[in-house]
Write a protein that holds these residues in place. Structure first.
Motif, PDB file in Angstrom:
ATOM      1  N   VAL A  99      -3.248  30.494 -31.425  1.00  0.00           N
ATOM      2  CA  VAL A  99      -3.073  29.033 -31.401  1.00  0.00           C
ATOM      3  C   VAL A  99      -4.415  28.341 -31.624  1.00  0.00           C
ATOM      4  O   VAL A  99      -4.509  27.349 -32.336  1.00  0.00           O
ATOM      5  N   CYS A 102      -5.783  28.869 -35.372  1.00  0.00           N
ATOM      6  CA  CYS A 102      -5.081  28.213 -36.462  1.00  0.00           C
ATOM      7  C   CYS A 102      -5.718  26.917 -36.907  1.00  0.00           C
ATOM      8  O   CYS A 102      -6.279  26.167 -36.120  1.00  0.00           O
ATOM      9  N   GLN A 103      -5.624  26.688 -38.187  1.00  0.00           N
ATOM     10  CA  GLN A 103      -6.217  25.506 -38.804  1.00  0.00           C
ATOM     11  C   GLN A 103      -5.137  24.465 -39.050  1.00  0.00           C
ATOM     12  O   GLN A 103      -4.226  24.691 -39.829  1.00  0.00           O
ATOM     13  N   ASP A 104      -5.221  23.343 -38.387  1.00  0.00           N
ATOM     14  CA  ASP A 104      -4.299  22.264 -38.731  1.00  0.00           C
ATOM     15  C   ASP A 104      -4.927  20.917 -38.421  1.00  0.00           C
ATOM     16  O   ASP A 104      -6.130  20.817 -38.219  1.00  0.00           O
ATOM     17  N   SER A 105      -4.118  19.896 -38.373  1.00  0.00           N
ATOM     18  CA  SER A 105      -4.681  18.550 -38.323  1.00  0.00           C
ATOM     19  C   SER A 105      -5.077  18.077 -36.925  1.00  0.00           C
ATOM     20  O   SER A 105      -5.621  17.004 -36.768  1.00  0.00           O
ATOM     21  N   VAL A 106      -4.777  18.862 -35.910  1.00  0.00           N
ATOM     22  CA  VAL A 106      -5.170  18.470 -34.563  1.00  0.00           C
ATOM     23  C   VAL A 106      -6.614  18.895 -34.327  1.00  0.00           C
ATOM     24  O   VAL A 106      -6.900  20.047 -34.051  1.00  0.00           O
TER      25      VAL A 106
END
Lengths: 122, 122
Positions: A99, A102-106
């Motif tokens: 978790v 991981c690369q995301d916008s948060v």
DNA sequence: GTCGTACTTCGATATTCGTCGAACATCGAA
DNA sequence: TTCGATGTTCGACGAATATCGAAGTACGAC
């Protein structure tokens, strides 16, 4: 109330859905990421700087605590929170790690020290 | 309506919170586990046997589909669903694996064939 | 003791979510 | 073409949740 000693669940009694639900909220995920990205293992409650009311922050921290994701410690009238990452790794191996990886916008644009530049940049 | 071809998201556009929220519900987690525990890679819609209304099942499958967790294929008037586990592994490495590996109270007592005894017993 | 700081809980509100039955759309079969 | 089977969408409902400000409680400082 002042930070009275909070109950921390035994991780063996925490269910996966509880943890997933705790993480499935942008603000909470952001808090978890912020705690993971710090050099010091603890963060002062006061220094958690988010665009939400303090009561809302208290609410979110309670949910994370009940999910076994974080530990809070009282010192006088102040409170310090930290990730229970080691214990979580024992209960749900790999979960927190992937978790966090991981690369995301948060993102973690939380000032007031503690954010590691090297991680933020990768 | 009959199973018209559904939209499947590009996994690069799926956010972690979306996936976590999709998994953070007992019925949906159960569906995912059931799909993972099958020998055949597909499950017929009709054979998903859960104590919920069919419209509710349709709703949950849609959420899982929108989270990139499953793929649905139409064949005439019938529909077959399968896990997008390979793709998810590329987008969120380790996530699905550790969610499936974890031991908790959400079991997979779903009859009508497809449940692997060896996994169910471990 | 009194005051101020630091969190927590309470009450209220708005939104989202899980659930159902009913109505609908699409396909294959008769 | 009419019918039945198969999923999906709609509308409604109650429950859960995110949010806030206000009130409350505990502690340290003065």
């Amino acid at each position: 109330m002042a930070p009275r000693e909070h109950p921390h669940p035994d991780l063996h009694e925490v269910e996966l859905v509880t943890v997933l639900a705790a993480l499935a909220e942008p603000t909470r995920l952001r808090i978890v990421r912020m705690l993971a990205a710090m050099e010091e293992r603890e963060r002062a409650w006061k220094d958690i700087d988010l665009p939400i009311a303090r009561s809302t922050l208290s609410h979110h921290l309670k949910i994370l605590r009940n999910a076994g994701l974080l530990w809070s410690r009282t010192e006088g009238t102040r409170c310090f929170v930290s990730l229970r990452d080691k214990e979580m790794e024992g209960r749900f191996p790999g979960l927190l790690e992937c978790v966090l990886a991981c690369q995301d916008s948060v993102d973690v644009p939380m000032a007031k020290g503690g954010v590691r530049e090297d991680r933020a940049a990768s």
